[in-house]
Design a protein around this motif. Structure first.
Motif, PDB file in Angstrom:
ATOM      1  N   MET A  50      31.937  -8.971 -22.040  1.00 37.65           N
ATOM      2  CA  MET A  50      31.825 -10.339 -21.581  1.00 37.65           C
ATOM      3  C   MET A  50      30.655 -10.917 -20.973  1.00 37.65           C
ATOM      4  SD  MET A  50      34.587 -10.978 -23.251  1.00 37.65           S
ATOM      5  CE  MET A  50      34.689 -13.009 -22.709  1.00 37.65           C
ATOM      6  N   LEU A  87      28.130 -11.570 -23.285  1.00 43.71           N
ATOM      7  CA  LEU A  87      28.525 -12.753 -24.179  1.00 43.71           C
ATOM      8  C   LEU A  87      28.326 -13.927 -23.475  1.00 43.71           C
ATOM      9  CD1 LEU A  87      29.714 -13.730 -26.793  1.00 43.71           C
ATOM     10  CD2 LEU A  87      32.149 -13.509 -25.697  1.00 43.71           C
ATOM     11  N   GLU A 111      25.983 -16.853 -24.824  1.00 47.62           N
ATOM     12  CA  GLU A 111      26.296 -18.301 -24.798  1.00 47.62           C
ATOM     13  C   GLU A 111      25.296 -19.419 -24.584  1.00 47.62           C
ATOM     14  OE1 GLU A 111      29.999 -18.204 -23.044  1.00 47.62           O
ATOM     15  OE2 GLU A 111      31.248 -17.633 -24.819  1.00 47.62           O
ATOM     16  N   SER A 125      30.144 -17.420 -32.138  1.00 47.20           N
ATOM     17  CA  SER A 125      31.431 -17.185 -32.875  1.00 47.20           C
ATOM     18  C   SER A 125      31.501 -15.735 -33.312  1.00 47.20           C
ATOM     19  CB  SER A 125      31.465 -18.224 -34.013  1.00 47.20           C
ATOM     20  OG  SER A 125      32.729 -18.142 -34.604  1.00 47.20           O
ATOM     21  N   SER A 157      31.771 -13.419 -30.677  1.00 45.69           N
ATOM     22  CA  SER A 157      33.292 -13.219 -30.075  1.00 45.69           C
ATOM     23  C   SER A 157      34.348 -12.395 -31.148  1.00 45.69           C
ATOM     24  CB  SER A 157      33.714 -14.814 -29.759  1.00 45.69           C
ATOM     25  OG  SER A 157      33.034 -15.408 -28.788  1.00 45.69           O
ATOM     26  N   GLU A 158      33.985 -12.644 -32.258  1.00 42.15           N
ATOM     27  CA  GLU A 158      35.021 -11.890 -33.096  1.00 42.15           C
ATOM     28  C   GLU A 158      34.789 -10.326 -33.011  1.00 42.15           C
ATOM     29  OE1 GLU A 158      36.969 -12.731 -36.183  1.00 42.15           O
ATOM     30  OE2 GLU A 158      37.206 -14.302 -34.863  1.00 42.15           O
ATOM     31  N   THR A 196      34.057  -8.942 -30.252  1.00 44.56           N
ATOM     32  CA  THR A 196      34.942  -8.369 -28.853  1.00 44.56           C
ATOM     33  C   THR A 196      36.628  -8.487 -29.525  1.00 44.56           C
ATOM     34  OG1 THR A 196      33.183  -9.445 -27.536  1.00 44.56           O
ATOM     35  CG2 THR A 196      35.326  -9.138 -26.486  1.00 44.56           C
TER      36      THR A 196
END
Length: 198
Positions: A85, A88, A92, A101, A104-105, A107
């Motif tokens: 996270m 990520l 971002e 995106s 995120s998929e 994760t």
């Protein structure tokens, strides 16, 4: 309007145009520098996220779940999850929406695997079935993340990993063979119908 006024007006216009040019050039230069800096940051951020996600996946999918203390099952993999996270969140700031995106998929599907195992442990299942359907979703998401990341960095698409390629071929029959079979089937159908008509 006399010549002195025209000269003064022309001088003022020249100053204004010069200021606009300087301002515009400065804006464009700052924008170019910002974009260049972003492009330089992106490869490291992509690699950091990819490495963190892989470590998290290995912990969840390949970890020894028999050693997990029942009182701390909910904490299993949480350290790796926090690393993912954090990576990520840094991504971002710099990456395009498509890359964010896709990350995120990745994760999401690892977390789905984690929930699968935790639910099975809480239900007291000794032999936990491997969630291969979740794994293949993860594999597709990981490949999509690499494709989106490399596209944003101006690189060619990565090859599909052999295992994922094999899974795709098993999950979806070869379209070319299906297309080649159709004419023979239609011919057979026509010959059957013609023999029935005669």
């Amino acid at each position: 309007m006399n010549s002195e006024q025209l000269t003064a007006l022309a001088a003022a216009a020249t100053v204004v145009i010069s200021l606009v040019n300087v301002g515009l050039s400065s804006f464009l230069l700052r924008r170019q520098e910002s974009e260049r800096w972003t492009r330089e940051q992106l490869p490291n951020l992509v690699q950091k996220f990819s490495d963190s996600a892989h470590t998290y996946y290995v912990k969840i999918f390949n970890g020894d779940r028999s050693t997990i203390d029942p009182s701390s099952r909910g904490d299993h993999g949480m350290e790796e999850f926090r690393e993912v996270m954090a990576a990520l969140k840094r991504l971002e700031v710099f990456a395009s929406p498509a890359v964010i995106s896709a990350a995120s998929e990745v994760t999401l599907w690892i977390e789905a695997m984690r929930q699968h195992y935790l639910t099975a442990l809480e239900q007291g299942q000794e032999a936990i079935e491997e969630p291969w359907d979740l794994y293949w979703h993860y594999a597709e998401a990981r490949h999509s993340f690499l494709v989106a990341s490399r596209k944003e960095m101006g690189l060619r698409r990565p090859p599909v990993p052999p295992g994922l390629q094999s899974h795709r071929q098993q999950a979806m029959p070869d379209q070319r063979r299906t297309w080649f079979r159709r004419p023979s089937q239609s011919v057979a159908t026509r010959s059957d119908s013609s023999s029935g008509d005669s």
